[in-house]
Write an enzyme that holds these catalytic residues in place. Structure first.
Site, mmCIF file in Angstrom:
data_model
loop_
_atom_site.group_PDB
_atom_site.id
_atom_site.type_symbol
_atom_site.label_atom_id
_atom_site.label_comp_id
_atom_site.label_asym_id
_atom_site.label_seq_id
_atom_site.Cartn_x
_atom_site.Cartn_y
_atom_site.Cartn_z
ATOM 1 N N ASP A 29 -34.854 79.906 77.641
ATOM 2 C CA ASP A 29 -34.483 79.727 76.240
ATOM 3 C C ASP A 29 -34.422 78.215 76.100
ATOM 4 O O ASP A 29 -33.472 77.583 76.575
ATOM 5 C CB ASP A 29 -33.118 80.350 75.943
ATOM 6 N N HIS A 30 -35.431 77.619 75.493
ATOM 7 C CA HIS A 30 -35.540 76.160 75.612
ATOM 8 C C HIS A 30 -34.377 75.436 74.929
ATOM 9 O O HIS A 30 -34.103 74.282 75.237
ATOM 10 C CB HIS A 30 -36.903 75.645 75.130
ATOM 11 N N HIS A 62 -31.951 81.575 70.603
ATOM 12 C CA HIS A 62 -31.377 80.234 70.453
ATOM 13 C C HIS A 62 -30.019 80.246 69.731
ATOM 14 O O HIS A 62 -29.082 79.569 70.136
ATOM 15 C CB HIS A 62 -32.319 79.321 69.671
HETATM 16 O O1 LIG Z 1 -38.636 79.191 70.029
HETATM 17 C C1 LIG Z 1 -38.961 78.713 68.967
HETATM 18 O O2 LIG Z 1 -38.476 77.518 68.617
HETATM 19 C C2 LIG Z 1 -39.153 76.705 67.676
HETATM 20 C C3 LIG Z 1 -38.157 75.617 67.265
HETATM 21 O O3 LIG Z 1 -37.829 74.851 68.386
HETATM 22 P P1 LIG Z 1 -37.361 73.335 68.231
HETATM 23 O O4 LIG Z 1 -37.037 72.903 69.603
HETATM 24 O O5 LIG Z 1 -38.522 72.604 67.626
HETATM 25 O O6 LIG Z 1 -36.203 73.341 67.289
HETATM 26 C C4 LIG Z 1 -39.615 77.505 66.487
HETATM 27 O O7 LIG Z 1 -40.432 76.700 65.663
HETATM 28 C C5 LIG Z 1 -40.422 78.701 66.963
HETATM 29 O O8 LIG Z 1 -40.744 79.535 65.843
HETATM 30 C C6 LIG Z 1 -39.646 79.517 67.965
HETATM 31 O O9 LIG Z 1 -40.522 80.474 68.557
#
Ligand SMILES: O=C1O[C@H](COP(=O)(O)O)[C@@H](O)[C@H](O)[C@H]1O
Ligand SMILES: NC(=O)C1=CN([C@@H]2O[C@H](COP(=O)(O)OP(=O)(O)OC[C@H]3O[C@@H](n4cnc5c(N)ncnc54)[C@H](OP(=O)(O)O)[C@@H]3O)[C@@H](O)[C@H]2O)C=CC1
Length: 517
Positions: A190-191, A253
């Site tokens: 989960d980045h 997230h």
């Molecule tokens: O996991 C995801 O995250 C991105 C947003 O990530 P961020 O680090 O740029 O805030 C999102 O655009 C995407 O739809 C989703 O799959």
């Protein structure tokens, strides 16, 4: 000062990194740049090899040229020194492989033995699946059947989201993976957990006597988590139209950030203890009692045509690969309760959406006002104290205070005192993917999601999805470039609150004291 020895020490051991999906978007935009940054900062062992894997043919030279282009376009470091570049690139090889073909894995196994020999690697294997989730099960079986797990070192599987579509499909997927890998060998990405300020939440909470004693329902009125994006679905309509904001951002997230805010202090700062505490939060999420309860507490929206400045933007239904009558939500906001002793009665408001006016992720902790304030309460409309954690793209925190207006006998002004982390370290903070690849390579799963967390998060989300399947009458449309459906404002107004302005919507009459200049 090092606060967590398991994280800050131990460079990774030598290993082969297998990038399944090496010709895809994620590899190009995130994974290659992360590997280069780690190399540049000396965080990869010298004894490593990277094998790029996908079906389309590529020579090693072509693969390295793709790698070079990706780094120069997306990495926070650029290639400046060709000698260093050549030394890095020679660790990268490419093999064309269809993951459904077990014979290909047998060849890959032979190649792996050669790479072990060439780079003096002790048989360690890190498999990174940047693939469509439907391939996660088959690739694991073929790794096993192709003999890839027989090497003498450790074996780790890093998998991308989404981990399933609902609880049932996630369970099926997990059962497949567990036939091949042990839970401690599975690293679910989960980045958001790799972001600096998300990791900083526990330090802010547990190392500051300003906050720690106040972190409960006696002092906190509500918590707001906003994850707003300016982008639409771009070229991901095929995936997104089946997923929607709730599954794409909510299940993972947003609930992970909520868990970091709400969890009890872990008894030790080690992965399992932190994850145990997050699981308890997930388990305490109050499930909506009925579909009416969902509709009263969860708002969903979809962007219609709109504009940013002068630029006209299409509606979601006009986007590529999106059904022209799609009812998929590109926005949701929810009132969530954590039913435990600490948080009883405190609403957590969460919202996320695409095509909103600014790109930002922020957490706002709104504190209760001083009770029965006989000194100032009757004469002033005092602003509540806030702690704002800025996660993305700006990193930092600020607190909102009330202070005497200089020179006045009676006036009180609001002051925002800020620690702008981005201003201190520039934009050169490590990307989430660097941190996470580095952690996986060292076997540190603290900032990866454990199966029980994922399962509880799906149960919570499934109740909402079930109500939404029954009827689409509550889907509201918002013009692209606006803050989503009006009813998301009403959700808070009904409780006497409002969404606090986030980055880009600064309030008038607030004095900023900041290190940004
Ligand atoms: O996991 C995801 O995250 C991105 C947003 O990530 P961020 O680090 O740029 O805030 C999102 O655009 C995407 O739809 C989703 O799959
Ligand atoms: N892109 C992003 O920003 C994000 C992506 N993710 C997740 O990461 C994963 C990958 O996403 P993304 O890179 O965007 O996807 P892409 O569609 O861009 O890439 C998919 C990759 O899989 C390979 N592939 C497909 N089928 C096979 C097969 N049968 N055998 C071997 N290789 C195959 C493709 O190569 P080829 O066609 O040559 O075989 C390609 O390299 C997904 O799970 C996604 O949800 C998560 C967060 C963000």
């Amino acid at each position: 000062m090092t606060y967590n020895t398991t994280i800050e020490s131990a460079a990774p051991e030598g290993a082969i990194y297998y990038l399944f999906g090496a010709t895809g978007d994620l590899a190009r935009r995130k994974l290659f740049p992360a590997l280069f940054s780690l190399y540049k900062e000396g965080k990869l062992s010298e004894n490593f090899a990277v094998v790029g894997l996908a079906r389309r043919p590529r020579t090693n030279e072509q693969f390295r040229s793709d790698l070079y282009d990706s780094i120069n376009e997306f990495c926070r470091y650029k290639v400046e020194d060709l000698t260093m570049w050549n030394a890095f690139a020679e660790h990268f090889v490419y093999m064309s492989l269809d993951i459904n073909d077990v014979e290909g894995f047998k060849q890959l196994n032979k190649l792996s033995d050669e790479l072990d020999e060439q780079f003096n690697i002790p048989g360690n294997r890190l498999f990174y699946l940047a693939l469509a989730p439907s391939l996660f099960g088959p690739v694991s079986f073929n790794m096993r059947d192709g003999g890839m797990l027989e090497s003498k070192g450790w074996h780790r599987l890093v998998i991308e989201k989404p981990f399933g579509y609902d609880l049932e499909s996630a369970q099926q997927l997990n059962e497949q993976l567990c036939q091949v890998f042990k839970e401690e060998e599975i690293f679910r990405i989960d980045h958001y957990l790799g972001k600096e300020m998300v990791q900083n939440i526990q330090v802010l909470r547990f190392s500051n006597s300003f906050f720690e004693p106040l972190w409960n329902n006696k002092h906190i009125a509500n918590v707001q988590i906003t994850l707003s994006e300016t982008v639409g679905v771009e070229e991901r309509g095929g995936y997104y139209d089946k997923s929607g904001a709730l599954r794409d951002m909510g299940q993972n997230h947003m609930l992970q950030m909520l868990a970091m805010i709400a969890m009890e202090p872990p008894s030790r700062l080690i992965g399992e203890d932190i994850r145990d505490e997050k699981v308890k939060v997930m388990r305490s999420l109050r499930s909506y009692s009925s579909s009416d309860d969902v509709r009263a507490n969860v708002i969903r929206g979809q962007y219609s045509a709109g504009k940013f400045g002068d630029k006209a933007l299409p509606g979601y239904r006009e986007e590529e690969s999106v059904d022209a009558e799609s009812t998929t939500e590109t926005y949701f906001a929810a009132k969530v309760f954590v039913d435990n002793f600490r948080w009883a009665g405190v609403p957590f408001y969460i919202r996320t959406g695409k095509r909103l006016p600014v790109k930002t992720t922020e957490v706002v902790i709104e504190f209760k006002s001083v009770a029965d304030n006989i000194l100032f309460g009757s004469r002033h409309d005092l602003a509540p104290n806030l702690l704002v954690i800025r996660v993305n793209p700006m990193e930092g925190i600020y607190i909102k205070l009330n202070a005497k207006k200089p020179g006045s006998d009676t006036d009180i002004q609001t002051v925002n005192m800020e620690f702008c982390q981005s201003c201190q370290v520039g934009i050169n903070t490590p990307e989430a993917y660097e941190r996470l690849i580095h952690d996986a390579a060292r076997g540190d799963s603290t900032y990866f999601t454990r199966w029980d967390e994922v399962a509880h998060a799906w149960s919570f989300v499934d109740r909402i999805a079930q109500a939404w399947r029954e009827s689409t009458s509550d889907l509201q449309f918002y013009p692209a470039g606006t803050w989503g459906p009006k009813s998301a404002e009403e959700l808070l107004a009904a409780d006497g609150f409002h969404w606090w302005p986030v980055n880009g919507q600064e309030e008038d009459n607030v004095i900023w004291v900041t290190n940004s200049r």
